[in-house]
Write a protein that holds these residues in place. Structure first.
Motif, PDB file in Angstrom:
ATOM      1  N   LYS A  38      10.514  70.708  62.557  1.00 41.59           N
ATOM      2  CA  LYS A  38      11.833  70.493  61.965  1.00 41.59           C
ATOM      3  C   LYS A  38      12.748  69.718  62.918  1.00 41.59           C
ATOM      4  O   LYS A  38      13.445  68.777  62.502  1.00 41.59           O
ATOM      5  CB  LYS A  38      12.463  71.846  61.613  1.00 41.59           C
ATOM      6  CG  LYS A  38      13.761  71.738  60.826  1.00 41.59           C
ATOM      7  CD  LYS A  38      14.240  73.095  60.363  1.00 41.59           C
ATOM      8  CE  LYS A  38      15.547  72.970  59.590  1.00 41.59           C
ATOM      9  NZ  LYS A  38      16.040  74.271  59.102  1.00 41.59           N
ATOM     10  N   GLU A  40      17.114  66.684  55.908  1.00 39.80           N
ATOM     11  CA  GLU A  40      16.938  68.098  56.249  1.00 39.80           C
ATOM     12  C   GLU A  40      16.006  68.791  55.272  1.00 39.80           C
ATOM     13  O   GLU A  40      15.209  69.663  55.657  1.00 39.80           O
ATOM     14  CB  GLU A  40      18.295  68.800  56.270  1.00 39.80           C
ATOM     15  CG  GLU A  40      18.208  70.256  56.713  1.00 39.80           C
ATOM     16  CD  GLU A  40      19.574  70.922  56.796  1.00 39.80           C
ATOM     17  OE1 GLU A  40      19.617  72.134  57.110  1.00 39.80           O
ATOM     18  OE2 GLU A  40      20.593  70.245  56.538  1.00 39.80           O
ATOM     19  N   ALA A  41      16.075  68.394  53.990  1.00 39.09           N
ATOM     20  CA  ALA A  41      15.226  69.022  52.975  1.00 39.09           C
ATOM     21  C   ALA A  41      13.748  68.812  53.289  1.00 39.09           C
ATOM     22  O   ALA A  41      12.929  69.721  53.106  1.00 39.09           O
ATOM     23  CB  ALA A  41      15.560  68.467  51.598  1.00 39.09           C
ATOM     24  N   GLY A  91      12.500  68.283  56.326  1.00 45.94           N
ATOM     25  CA  GLY A  91      12.218  69.100  57.494  1.00 45.94           C
ATOM     26  C   GLY A  91      11.991  70.553  57.136  1.00 45.94           C
ATOM     27  O   GLY A  91      11.069  71.199  57.663  1.00 45.94           O
ATOM     28  N   ASP A  92      12.813  71.060  56.218  1.00 45.98           N
ATOM     29  CA  ASP A  92      12.662  72.449  55.782  1.00 45.98           C
ATOM     30  C   ASP A  92      11.332  72.661  55.058  1.00 45.98           C
ATOM     31  O   ASP A  92      10.650  73.668  55.269  1.00 45.98           O
ATOM     32  CB  ASP A  92      13.809  72.853  54.854  1.00 45.98           C
ATOM     33  CG  ASP A  92      15.138  73.010  55.588  1.00 45.98           C
ATOM     34  OD1 ASP A  92      15.122  73.180  56.827  1.00 45.98           O
ATOM     35  OD2 ASP A  92      16.183  72.957  54.916  1.00 45.98           O
ATOM     36  N   LYS A  93      10.966  71.717  54.223  1.00 44.42           N
ATOM     37  CA  LYS A  93       9.724  71.850  53.461  1.00 44.42           C
ATOM     38  C   LYS A  93       8.512  71.786  54.383  1.00 44.42           C
ATOM     39  O   LYS A  93       7.586  72.602  54.266  1.00 44.42           O
ATOM     40  CB  LYS A  93       9.632  70.758  52.396  1.00 44.42           C
ATOM     41  CG  LYS A  93       8.379  70.894  51.530  1.00 44.42           C
ATOM     42  CD  LYS A  93       8.407  69.956  50.338  1.00 44.42           C
ATOM     43  CE  LYS A  93       7.208  70.215  49.420  1.00 44.42           C
ATOM     44  NZ  LYS A  93       7.233  69.353  48.211  1.00 44.42           N
ATOM     45  N   ALA A 141       8.419  72.460  57.565  1.00 46.18           N
ATOM     46  CA  ALA A 141       8.407  73.670  58.391  1.00 46.18           C
ATOM     47  C   ALA A 141       7.806  74.847  57.625  1.00 46.18           C
ATOM     48  O   ALA A 141       7.011  75.626  58.177  1.00 46.18           O
ATOM     49  CB  ALA A 141       9.820  74.003  58.853  1.00 46.18           C
ATOM     50  N   ALA A 142       8.169  74.980  56.353  1.00 47.26           N
ATOM     51  CA  ALA A 142       7.617  76.068  55.534  1.00 47.26           C
ATOM     52  C   ALA A 142       6.111  75.906  55.353  1.00 47.26           C
ATOM     53  O   ALA A 142       5.357  76.888  55.395  1.00 47.26           O
ATOM     54  CB  ALA A 142       8.320  76.110  54.175  1.00 47.26           C
TER      55      ALA A 142
END
Length: 200
Positions: free
Chosen positions: A85, A95-96, A98-100, A102-103
């Motif tokens: 991320k 950011e979206a 990066g969040d995806k 990371a998940a």
């Protein structure tokens, strides 16, 4: 597969990030969780890319999923997710995304339940080695032992047997039909042999 050019095609200004990634995957304690594993994952990804709803996120998750790897730690996937991320943010990604990513990276803390076909293929790619030809699977087992060389032999056998049995208990090892048909039978045979050997 030339990894540097592949990375720069996605991130033209990302040479620094690639060098940092390289430094992690080239750490001397790694025998399996290294660039060769990433190269193999990306080759399999290329074979199924057309089946993915979000191939960009899955490919990035594969790049990052083992970037942090300490055999003595219990949170490698979580730390890899944080690294991914932060790296994507520095590269200017949304950011979206990066969040995806990371998940998805955190999902590779096996065993995991896939909530979508994309997630299933990600997990299948990461565990394709289980269904490799016997010689390749044996090499993988030796590489994992090398990464855990700090663990005494008896303790390692107990721990490895527990891990392999946990994997083998799954009703099916591969989520996607393409990986199931290609690898499931050989993976079952490999696991059975490895479990039996762990107590010899």
């Amino acid at each position: 597969m030339e990894l540097n050019s592949r990375w720069l095609k996605r991130f033209p200004e990302g040479q620094g990030a690639f060098d940092a990634l390289l430094a992690h995957y080239n750490e001397p304690h790694r025998a399996y969780h290294n660039l060769e594993h990433i190269r193999h994952c990306l080759a399999l990804f290329d074979e199924v890319k057309a089946q993915l709803d979000d191939p960009d996120a899955i490919e990035l998750a594969l790049w990052f999923h083992d970037v942090i790897y300490d055999p003595k730690a219990k949170d490698n996937e979580a730390q890899s997710a944080l690294w991914a991320k932060a790296c994507l943010a520095k590269l200017g990604e949304e950011e979206a995304l990066g969040d995806k990513v990371a998940a998805l990276v955190q999902l590779t803390a096996h065993p995991a339940a896939a909530q979508s076909p994309d997630e299933g293929l990600l997990l299948d790619i990461d565990l394709a080695i289980l269904g490799a030809a016997p010689a390749a699977f044996e090499r993988y087992e030796q590489q994992i032992r090398q990464e855990y060389r700090h663990v005494p032999s008896l303790l390692y056998k107990v721990g490895r047997s527990k891990v392999l049995k946990s994997i083998a208990r799954a009703p099916r090892l591969y989520h996607s039909e393409v990986f199931y048909q290609r690898f499931e039978k050989q993976a079952r045979a490999n696991l059975a042999k490895a479990i039996k050997r762990s107590w010899q």
